[in-house]
Motif scaffolding. Structure first.
Motif, PDB file in Angstrom:
ATOM      1  N   PRO A   1       9.335  68.699  18.683  1.00 52.62           N
ATOM      2  CA  PRO A   1       8.910  69.660  19.703  1.00 52.62           C
ATOM      3  C   PRO A   1       7.399  69.840  19.686  1.00 52.62           C
ATOM      4  N   GLU A   2       6.792  69.825  20.861  1.00 52.87           N
ATOM      5  CA  GLU A   2       5.342  69.967  20.955  1.00 52.87           C
ATOM      6  C   GLU A   2       4.910  71.428  20.933  1.00 52.87           C
ATOM      7  N   HIS A   3       5.823  72.346  21.235  1.00 53.15           N
ATOM      8  CA  HIS A   3       5.468  73.759  21.362  1.00 53.15           C
ATOM      9  C   HIS A   3       5.715  74.548  20.084  1.00 53.15           C
ATOM     10  N   MET A   4       6.080  73.871  18.991  1.00 53.43           N
ATOM     11  CA  MET A   4       6.377  74.558  17.742  1.00 53.43           C
ATOM     12  C   MET A   4       5.498  74.006  16.622  1.00 53.43           C
ATOM     13  N   ASN A   5       5.153  74.862  15.676  1.00 58.37           N
ATOM     14  CA  ASN A   5       4.312  74.461  14.555  1.00 58.37           C
ATOM     15  C   ASN A   5       5.197  73.826  13.480  1.00 58.37           C
TER      16      ASN A   5
ATOM     17  N   GLY B   1      17.016  68.192  29.303  1.00 61.09           N
ATOM     18  CA  GLY B   1      16.458  68.648  28.038  1.00 61.09           C
ATOM     19  C   GLY B   1      16.710  67.692  26.895  1.00 61.09           C
ATOM     20  N   SER B   2      17.666  66.772  27.070  1.00 59.77           N
ATOM     21  CA  SER B   2      17.943  65.774  26.032  1.00 59.77           C
ATOM     22  C   SER B   2      16.718  64.882  25.847  1.00 59.77           C
ATOM     23  N   GLY B   3      16.394  64.560  24.586  1.00 60.06           N
ATOM     24  CA  GLY B   3      15.245  63.711  24.313  1.00 60.06           C
ATOM     25  C   GLY B   3      15.405  62.327  24.908  1.00 60.06           C
ATOM     26  N   THR B   4      16.621  61.784  24.853  1.00 56.67           N
ATOM     27  CA  THR B   4      16.883  60.466  25.438  1.00 56.67           C
ATOM     28  C   THR B   4      16.647  60.490  26.945  1.00 56.67           C
ATOM     29  N   ARG B   5      17.140  61.531  27.597  1.00 55.63           N
ATOM     30  CA  ARG B   5      16.962  61.628  29.046  1.00 55.63           C
ATOM     31  C   ARG B   5      15.493  61.810  29.408  1.00 55.63           C
ATOM     32  N   LEU B   6      14.776  62.646  28.661  1.00 52.60           N
ATOM     33  CA  LEU B   6      13.362  62.870  28.937  1.00 52.60           C
ATOM     34  C   LEU B   6      12.574  61.565  28.837  1.00 52.60           C
ATOM     35  N   ALA B   7      12.869  60.760  27.811  1.00 57.98           N
ATOM     36  CA  ALA B   7      12.169  59.494  27.633  1.00 57.98           C
ATOM     37  C   ALA B   7      12.482  58.525  28.779  1.00 57.98           C
ATOM     38  N   ALA B   8      13.751  58.476  29.213  1.00 55.06           N
ATOM     39  CA  ALA B   8      14.143  57.587  30.305  1.00 55.06           C
ATOM     40  C   ALA B   8      13.473  58.002  31.613  1.00 55.06           C
ATOM     41  N   GLU B   9      13.518  59.293  31.917  1.00 55.31           N
ATOM     42  CA  GLU B   9      12.917  59.766  33.169  1.00 55.31           C
ATOM     43  C   GLU B   9      11.412  59.526  33.178  1.00 55.31           C
TER      44      GLU B   9
ATOM     45  N   GLY C   1      24.459  68.796  16.666  1.00 57.12           N
ATOM     46  CA  GLY C   1      24.396  69.445  17.978  1.00 57.12           C
ATOM     47  C   GLY C   1      23.396  68.763  18.884  1.00 57.12           C
ATOM     48  N   ASN C   2      23.202  69.334  20.071  1.00 56.18           N
ATOM     49  CA  ASN C   2      22.232  68.768  21.004  1.00 56.18           C
ATOM     50  C   ASN C   2      20.831  69.297  20.693  1.00 56.18           C
ATOM     51  N   ARG C   3      19.867  68.827  21.439  1.00 53.67           N
ATOM     52  CA  ARG C   3      18.469  69.167  21.159  1.00 53.67           C
ATOM     53  C   ARG C   3      18.223  70.667  21.270  1.00 53.67           C
ATOM     54  N   GLU C   4      18.787  71.287  22.287  1.00 60.68           N
ATOM     55  CA  GLU C   4      18.584  72.719  22.474  1.00 60.68           C
ATOM     56  C   GLU C   4      19.083  73.515  21.271  1.00 60.68           C
TER      57      GLU C   4
END
Length: 305
Positions: A154-158, A201-209, A131-134
């Motif tokens: 994820p940075e917001h999860m332990n 929200g996609s990790g690939t998109r976040l890294a590119a942006e 599935g996707n990241r979400e």
């Protein structure tokens, strides 16, 4: 009636209802009739001495007692699964279950690795969710699987995240795009070039942006999709360029359909991570798969760890 009189069958039923937040879907999963399932949940609520669900309209919601019981159910079921694995290990058997959830971007190599592992351990039952990241983060929050394969923990999860392979991101265009022959293309030159991107929200998109923001470049998004296949087809159709994991485009590069642009600063060096909740007790089967994953000689497009 005391909670001590609750049966394991009732706990499994309740856990399924809490996971789906639907009596009908839980009944379908467990191959029970909805009335039979409802009776078991009602008897469990009587044992607890408090309502487990609130029904508002057509939706159900966990009560405070239901939330506490959900956590307890997960502890009980997880412990029983670990016991099964431990007993199998003591008996020298290779039996047990392995549940993996992976990003769709990693579907180009994780199924093959899982298949190789299963061939060496034929007694292991496996389940693979793609599935996707979400979707993966939602499953991770609910502790629905043994391991999660992500490109960006994820940075917001332990959680505990262990890198196991390279995951370079590259800029991709149709093979006849005018920028293909050029070398060391400045990021600023892509300011007005239309991009085909993964969903927000996609990790690939976040890294590119994040990369292009450092150069003051706001990507000109022409289209966005929830799958790599749709992105690749759009780029192959000449609708724009994109940023993708190199592991997703091996076939298209080999066929000459797509090409990698020589953009300054690329490839973006990233990693694939195997992720699980911190403190989670990993079964012998899960640990064996992780060891196999770390030892595998090739992942993705680079062919190396």
């Amino acid at each position: 009636m005391s909670i001590r009189h609750a049966t394991l069958h009732q706990l499994k039923i309740f856990a399924a209802v809490a996971r789906h937040m639907s009596f009908a879907r839980a009944a379908e999963e467990l191959h029970l009739t909805p009335p039979a399932l409802s009776i078991q949940v009602r008897q469990l609520a009587e044992a607890v001495g408090q309502p487990l669900f609130d029904q508002i309209g057509k939706k159900i919601y966990l009560t405070s007692a239901g939330e506490a019981l959900t956590e307890a159910c997960q502890d009980v079921l997880d412990r029983l699964e670990r016991l099964t694995q431990e007993l199998a290990a003591l008996q020298g058997l290779e039996k047990g279950r392995l549940k993996i959830a992976t990003l769709s971007t990693a579907k180009y190599f994780i199924p093959r690795l899982l298949g190789d592992f299963c061939a060496k351990h034929p007694g292991v039952e496996t389940a693979l969710f793609v599935g996707n990241r979400e979707a993966l983060l939602d499953r991770l929050a609910r502790n629905q699987d043994d391991l999660y394969v992500l490109g960006q923990p994820p940075e917001h999860m332990n959680v505990t995240a262990e890198p196991f392979a390279d995951n370079p991101l590259v800029v991709v265009a149709r093979s006849d795009h005018p920028l293909v022959p050029e070398k060391q293309i400045a990021p600023s030159r892509l300011r007005d070039v239309p991009f085909i991107l993964r969903e927000p929200g996609s990790g690939t998109r976040l890294a590119a942006e994040k990369f292009f923001e450092r150069y003051g470049v706001a990507l000109k998004t022409r289209m966005e999709f929830g799958s790599n296949e749709a992105v690749k087809q759009s780029v192959a159709g000449g609708l724009g360029i994109t940023v993708l994991s190199a592991s997703t485009i091996r076939a298209e590069l080999a066929s000459g359909e797509l090409a990698v642009l020589d953009v300054r600063g690329f490839p973006l060096e990233r990693k694939w991570y195997v992720v699980y909740p911190t403190g989670k007790q990993l079964s012998p089967i899960v640990r064996a798969f992780m060891e196999y994953l770390f030892a595998a000689p090739a992942h993705g497009a680079s062919g190396q760890r």
